[in-house]
Every structure is written in C-alpha cells, then in structure tokens.
Design a protein around this motif. Sequence first.
Motif, PDB file in Angstrom:
ATOM      1  N   SER A 121     -50.018  26.169 -18.444  1.00 34.11           N
ATOM      2  CA  SER A 121     -50.193  27.538 -17.978  1.00 34.11           C
ATOM      3  C   SER A 121     -49.459  27.780 -16.668  1.00 34.11           C
ATOM      4  N   ILE A 122     -49.352  29.064 -16.351  1.00 39.48           N
ATOM      5  CA  ILE A 122     -48.836  29.488 -15.050  1.00 39.48           C
ATOM      6  C   ILE A 122     -49.894  30.402 -14.448  1.00 39.48           C
ATOM      7  N   SER A 124     -50.726  33.159 -11.300  1.00 40.76           N
ATOM      8  CA  SER A 124     -50.104  34.002 -10.288  1.00 40.76           C
ATOM      9  C   SER A 124     -50.844  35.328 -10.214  1.00 40.76           C
ATOM     10  N   THR A 125     -50.773  35.967  -9.055  1.00 38.11           N
ATOM     11  CA  THR A 125     -51.280  37.328  -8.925  1.00 38.11           C
ATOM     12  C   THR A 125     -50.135  38.337  -9.042  1.00 38.11           C
ATOM     13  N   ASN A 126     -48.935  37.851  -9.265  1.00 40.45           N
ATOM     14  CA  ASN A 126     -47.750  38.698  -9.373  1.00 40.45           C
ATOM     15  C   ASN A 126     -47.474  39.035 -10.842  1.00 40.45           C
ATOM     16  N   PRO A 127     -47.596  40.303 -11.239  1.00 35.14           N
ATOM     17  CA  PRO A 127     -47.358  40.680 -12.641  1.00 35.14           C
ATOM     18  C   PRO A 127     -45.962  40.316 -13.148  1.00 35.14           C
ATOM     19  N   ARG A 128     -44.962  40.337 -12.262  1.00 34.03           N
ATOM     20  CA  ARG A 128     -43.592  39.971 -12.673  1.00 34.03           C
ATOM     21  C   ARG A 128     -43.529  38.525 -13.166  1.00 34.03           C
ATOM     22  N   THR A 129     -44.310  37.649 -12.545  1.00 36.71           N
ATOM     23  CA  THR A 129     -44.344  36.246 -12.968  1.00 36.71           C
ATOM     24  C   THR A 129     -44.846  36.149 -14.401  1.00 36.71           C
ATOM     25  N   HIS A 130     -45.898  36.868 -14.709  1.00 36.48           N
ATOM     26  CA  HIS A 130     -46.462  36.823 -16.066  1.00 36.48           C
ATOM     27  C   HIS A 130     -45.549  37.500 -17.078  1.00 36.48           C
ATOM     28  N   ASN A 131     -44.904  38.591 -16.683  1.00 29.37           N
ATOM     29  CA  ASN A 131     -43.972  39.259 -17.592  1.00 29.37           C
ATOM     30  C   ASN A 131     -42.812  38.354 -17.967  1.00 29.37           C
ATOM     31  N   ALA A 132     -42.382  37.507 -17.027  1.00 25.32           N
ATOM     32  CA  ALA A 132     -41.275  36.585 -17.297  1.00 25.32           C
ATOM     33  C   ALA A 132     -41.632  35.574 -18.385  1.00 25.32           C
ATOM     34  N   LYS A 134     -43.966  36.273 -20.843  1.00 23.91           N
ATOM     35  CA  LYS A 134     -44.576  36.977 -21.973  1.00 23.91           C
ATOM     36  C   LYS A 134     -43.764  36.702 -23.242  1.00 23.91           C
ATOM     37  N   SER A 135     -44.449  36.219 -24.275  1.00 28.35           N
ATOM     38  CA  SER A 135     -43.806  35.976 -25.568  1.00 28.35           C
ATOM     39  C   SER A 135     -44.884  35.961 -26.638  1.00 28.35           C
ATOM     40  N   GLU A 136     -44.462  35.833 -27.875  1.00 25.93           N
ATOM     41  CA  GLU A 136     -45.445  35.788 -28.968  1.00 25.93           C
ATOM     42  C   GLU A 136     -46.241  34.487 -28.958  1.00 25.93           C
ATOM     43  N   ASP A 137     -45.746  33.481 -28.230  1.00 28.13           N
ATOM     44  CA  ASP A 137     -46.442  32.186 -28.162  1.00 28.13           C
ATOM     45  C   ASP A 137     -47.437  32.090 -27.005  1.00 28.13           C
ATOM     46  N   THR A 138     -47.332  32.988 -26.014  1.00 30.84           N
ATOM     47  CA  THR A 138     -48.184  32.906 -24.838  1.00 30.84           C
ATOM     48  C   THR A 138     -49.246  33.991 -24.874  1.00 30.84           C
ATOM     49  N   PHE A 139     -50.271  33.821 -24.035  1.00 33.10           N
ATOM     50  CA  PHE A 139     -51.249  34.895 -23.852  1.00 33.10           C
ATOM     51  C   PHE A 139     -51.724  34.908 -22.406  1.00 33.10           C
ATOM     52  N   PHE A 140     -52.053  36.103 -21.924  1.00 30.28           N
ATOM     53  CA  PHE A 140     -52.440  36.328 -20.536  1.00 30.28           C
ATOM     54  C   PHE A 140     -53.953  36.507 -20.451  1.00 30.28           C
ATOM     55  N   LEU A 141     -54.575  35.848 -19.460  1.00 34.64           N
ATOM     56  CA  LEU A 141     -56.010  35.991 -19.246  1.00 34.64           C
ATOM     57  C   LEU A 141     -56.340  35.628 -17.794  1.00 34.64           C
ATOM     58  N   ASN A 142     -56.906  36.566 -17.047  1.00 34.98           N
ATOM     59  CA  ASN A 142     -57.400  36.304 -15.686  1.00 34.98           C
ATOM     60  C   ASN A 142     -56.376  35.635 -14.766  1.00 34.98           C
ATOM     61  N   ASN A 143     -55.236  36.226 -14.580  1.00 35.54           N
ATOM     62  CA  ASN A 143     -54.167  35.702 -13.717  1.00 35.54           C
ATOM     63  C   ASN A 143     -53.527  34.413 -14.220  1.00 35.54           C
ATOM     64  N   PHE A 144     -53.706  34.101 -15.495  1.00 33.29           N
ATOM     65  CA  PHE A 144     -53.067  32.941 -16.111  1.00 33.29           C
ATOM     66  C   PHE A 144     -52.294  33.387 -17.347  1.00 33.29           C
TER      67      PHE A 144
END
Length: 157
Positions: A121-122, A124-132, A134-144
């Motif tokens: 996992s990664i 971060s509190t930075n949305p740009r980090t998570h957008n980088a 973002k894919s069909e293999d990943t999922f976002f939950l609580n800053n991870f």
Amino acid sequence: PTLSVKNIILNLHRLFSHCINPLIEKFGDNLVLISAYRNKEVNKILGGVENSQHIYGYAADIAINNNIPSAYLFNWCKLYIPQYHQLIWEYPERGNYSSDTINFSWVHISYIQGNNDKINSISSTNPRTHNAYKSEDTFFLNNFTHRIPFANQQKLK
C-alpha cells in the motif's frame, strides 16, 4: 491478539527474524529503525490507529540514510523479503529520510505468524499521490491505496 509481554516479545522476534534482520544484512548501518513496538500511550501520542500493529510487536517503521529514497526500500522489501503481512510506503511526497527533520517518508513493514498476505500500500493525505496509483487493480480506503505494484517516485511528479 493478546497484549502480554510474552506475546509481544515473540511477535518482535518473528518480525526481526523474517523482516528486519534481512534488511540489516542488506543495508547495515544505513538502515534506520524509526519505530517498532509502541505501548498504547505512545502509539496514541504518535497518532497511530487504536489497533495498530505496533502495539502487538508486529510492525516496524524503517528508512534508509544517505539520501536513498523510501521507494527503493519499499521495492527491495517487496522483492526480497519472502514473508510479510503489510508493506506500506508512507507519505512519499515528504522526501527522503533525514535525521534533521521529522517530516520524511518511511516504510512500514509487518509480520504476523500465519497471516502474511503481502498487502502492498501507499499512505498519504495528498489526493494526487492516490490518483497516481489509481487503477483497476488498486483500491482507496482511509488515506491508503492498496495493492500497489511497486513504489515509483516518478509517478508522483
């Protein structure tokens, strides 16, 4: 999990045997152990979640000296540590470890006997980090963002 001294020591022994000792062999004095076991009070002061793996002795936060990026450490662990529960690239936007500041990136690694799913996992509190990532293999939950393939600092620019 039980918070007995005996269990915490056993968990720390397993964490070091499977994860930290191979890192010491590879990186020697350049490896920085930022945090491992934390009692509940210290964990709360440091902003850890209530059920943190650190309070059970399952986890350590690590970095490397000499301006070596945390992405390199994350990827090395992913490739060469055969068993771990979680590997988290923490706050990569903060930059490399420095003993001069508390504002740097690190890697969280954990080992839980019988439960080593290799969750990558990664955080971060930075949305740009998570957008980088973002894919069909990943999922976002609580800053991870979970299930990242590798740490790539170039993706964050």
